[in-house]
Motif scaffolding. Sequence first.
Motif, PDB file in Angstrom:
ATOM      1  N   VAL A   1       0.829  -1.214   0.000  1.00 24.41           N
ATOM      2  CA  VAL A   1       0.000   0.000   0.000  1.00 24.41           C
ATOM      3  C   VAL A   1       0.856   1.253   0.000  1.00 24.41           C
ATOM      4  O   VAL A   1       0.710   2.127  -0.858  1.00 24.41           O
ATOM      5  N   VAL A   2       1.771   1.385   0.960  1.00 30.07           N
ATOM      6  CA  VAL A   2       2.524   2.638   1.100  1.00 30.07           C
ATOM      7  C   VAL A   2       3.455   2.900  -0.087  1.00 30.07           C
ATOM      8  O   VAL A   2       3.850   4.042  -0.326  1.00 30.07           O
ATOM      9  N   ASN A   3       3.808   1.858  -0.822  1.00 28.38           N
ATOM     10  CA  ASN A   3       4.676   2.041  -1.987  1.00 28.38           C
ATOM     11  C   ASN A   3       3.906   2.017  -3.304  1.00 28.38           C
ATOM     12  O   ASN A   3       4.496   1.925  -4.375  1.00 28.38           O
ATOM     13  N   ASP A   4       2.597   2.118  -3.234  1.00 24.89           N
ATOM     14  CA  ASP A   4       1.775   2.054  -4.440  1.00 24.89           C
ATOM     15  C   ASP A   4       2.079   3.243  -5.359  1.00 24.89           C
ATOM     16  O   ASP A   4       2.467   4.322  -4.904  1.00 24.89           O
TER      17      ASP A   4
ATOM     18  N   LEU B   1       6.698   9.688  -2.726  1.00 28.20           N
ATOM     19  CA  LEU B   1       7.814   8.760  -2.556  1.00 28.20           C
ATOM     20  C   LEU B   1       9.057   9.146  -3.344  1.00 28.20           C
ATOM     21  O   LEU B   1      10.131   8.581  -3.120  1.00 28.20           O
ATOM     22  N   ARG B   2       8.912  10.092  -4.272  1.00 27.30           N
ATOM     23  CA  ARG B   2      10.003  10.381  -5.204  1.00 27.30           C
ATOM     24  C   ARG B   2      11.316  10.681  -4.493  1.00 27.30           C
ATOM     25  O   ARG B   2      12.369  10.165  -4.845  1.00 27.30           O
ATOM     26  N   ASN B   3      11.270  11.513  -3.466  1.00 25.67           N
ATOM     27  CA  ASN B   3      12.494  11.868  -2.742  1.00 25.67           C
ATOM     28  C   ASN B   3      12.449  11.464  -1.271  1.00 25.67           C
ATOM     29  O   ASN B   3      13.359  11.797  -0.511  1.00 25.67           O
ATOM     30  N   THR B   4      11.391  10.754  -0.902  1.00 28.01           N
ATOM     31  CA  THR B   4      11.227  10.388   0.503  1.00 28.01           C
ATOM     32  C   THR B   4      10.776   8.933   0.602  1.00 28.01           C
ATOM     33  O   THR B   4       9.578   8.642   0.605  1.00 28.01           O
ATOM     34  N   PRO B   5      11.722   7.996   0.676  1.00 32.39           N
ATOM     35  CA  PRO B   5      11.346   6.576   0.733  1.00 32.39           C
ATOM     36  C   PRO B   5      10.689   6.213   2.058  1.00 32.39           C
ATOM     37  O   PRO B   5      10.862   6.901   3.071  1.00 32.39           O
TER      38      PRO B   5
END
Length: 617
Positions: free
Chosen positions: A166-169, A176-180
């Motif tokens: 879910v969180v990496n969808d 998510l681009r600059n904040t994994p």
Amino acid sequence: MLAYLATKKKFLEDAHIIEDLVRDAVKQNLGLGVGQNEYSSWRNSLGNGMSHIIASPDIPDDAGIAIEYQINKLKNRIDFIVSGRQADGSESIVIIELKQWTSIDYSELPEHVNTFVGQKNRDVVHPSYQARSYASLLEMYNEYVYETPVRITSCAYLHNCPELDVVNDSRYEEALRNTPVFIKGQKKEIVALISDRIKSGDGVELLKRVDASPTKPSLQLADAVTNMLQGKEAFVLIDEQKTVLETIVKTSLQGLKGPKQVVIVKGGPGTGKSVIAINSLSRLMGQRLIARYVTPNAAPRAVFEVKLKSAFKGGEIKELFSGSGNFTGIEANDFDVLIVDEAHRLKLRTQYSKGGDNQIREVIQAAKTSVFFLDEAQKVTWKDIGESFEIEKFARAMGAEIHHLELKSQFRCNGSDGYLTWLDESLGIAEDSGNSFNDANYDFQVFDDPSKLYAEIRKRNKLNNKSRMLAGYCWDWISKKDKLKFDIEFPKFNFRAKWNLESRGSAWIIDPNSIDDIGCIHTSQGLELEYVGVIIGPDFKLIDGCLATEPSGRASTDVSLHGYKKEFKENPELATIKADQIIRNTYRTLMTRGMKGCYIYCTDEQVASYFRDRLAR
């Protein structure tokens, strides 16, 4: 402001009692109380979570560790910071947003997920977005960070969550681009990120310098704010609007060195209050003043954020906008300017803030200059207190200089002063002087079928997505809990609809799919459309040929009249007068959202006939 600060080595020594040390530090350094849930979260996230990460030999012993860093004047706090130097010797900070969530689901809200928080499942901001927004605040407002510059890296760590799906969808790609985001079992990955950014220590001294730095908008942010209105015709000022803007700017600059300044700007619907407020924010931020646009209503803030978001790279635009309940406990004059739009909706006290007493007082105390845009005829709930008299009272008590400005030219309702006069008299807000409605430039119609009304609004909306349906809050919001149900139903006309879907957020009114929804006073005040369709409910009735109000016609889920029953027992006459004013003001507000036209349907046929008769005379 820092709560807990130590080297890595000292943090690991403290790990077995870290929740006690952080609790004491938050109380002493930030002046904040700590609940049991927060205390337990520190034990789990810090003692059992981050201590195992930080213990890695790849992270230098003299790296700085900060816990609960209060990042801005509105008291947002960063959970965990690791600081030091990169391989090239430049200074570096890693921000880590910590979450205890175990299971996560998708949310219909953009940049949100759904998880169990506060004893129930809620839609909350994606942790990567939250971490990145904190990084943006440091980069844009902390003078030491942007002038040195210090490299800021952000990430999120969900140490109890076993699934990344879910969180990496892909729907969260921008966040998510600059904040994994890291989950349970990804200790090596998060250590690798930190050790790549922090090669050597001296981190404690770096964090002290950051903490001691002045808060001031960076040139980059000032330029972005200055450019955000360029090419946007909707924000162009005309005649007296320009005069009011320049007066606000001049007064705000005087407030930097002299006594407090309080500016009260009165204006009816469509006089440009919100446009001037946003232009004022742009001008003042462009001069690197610490300014905020404040509204009690979430809807205008959300719409402006969406419209102006393209001028910004990170989440820093949200820092420019604030609710009116965020200034409890703020130090005096912490802000250069607070610009309060819809000031008539200010409340006696902030519902969720301990120690809050009066939002007018809190705003004036928190700013060197405070600007209040208000239309007292748009007070629409029992708790609204925003009046010129009340603002003046607190301003005088704090030794402020008071300035009064007024906007008279209105541009809503196609500039039809005749319509506004006719409407006020028809609603019983102004004394009936026998005015007729004879303005061909404004399209006002009474429909006897809500389905036909809705069809006409849909037809208008196809042109530019600027027409919507609104209604008096006379129907319970049952679809909030059961999405298969409809809130407003008229079986006789084969009509059924839902209140604006919660999933669309506060900016529902500009969502291209929200034509299927019906908005209310709480989600439309302060906004404008081209054509508005309004359903007038059973809170209006006709008595002896006169339009009368019926408080019992309001829905139980509407907070507008909360307090009416209690006050009615104590003083029936005053309670009745106040409720009557709120209901009339509500429909005045709804029926002036349309720039070009307003179409109405009345559930009471006598009320419909009343409006038809007044329209025809």
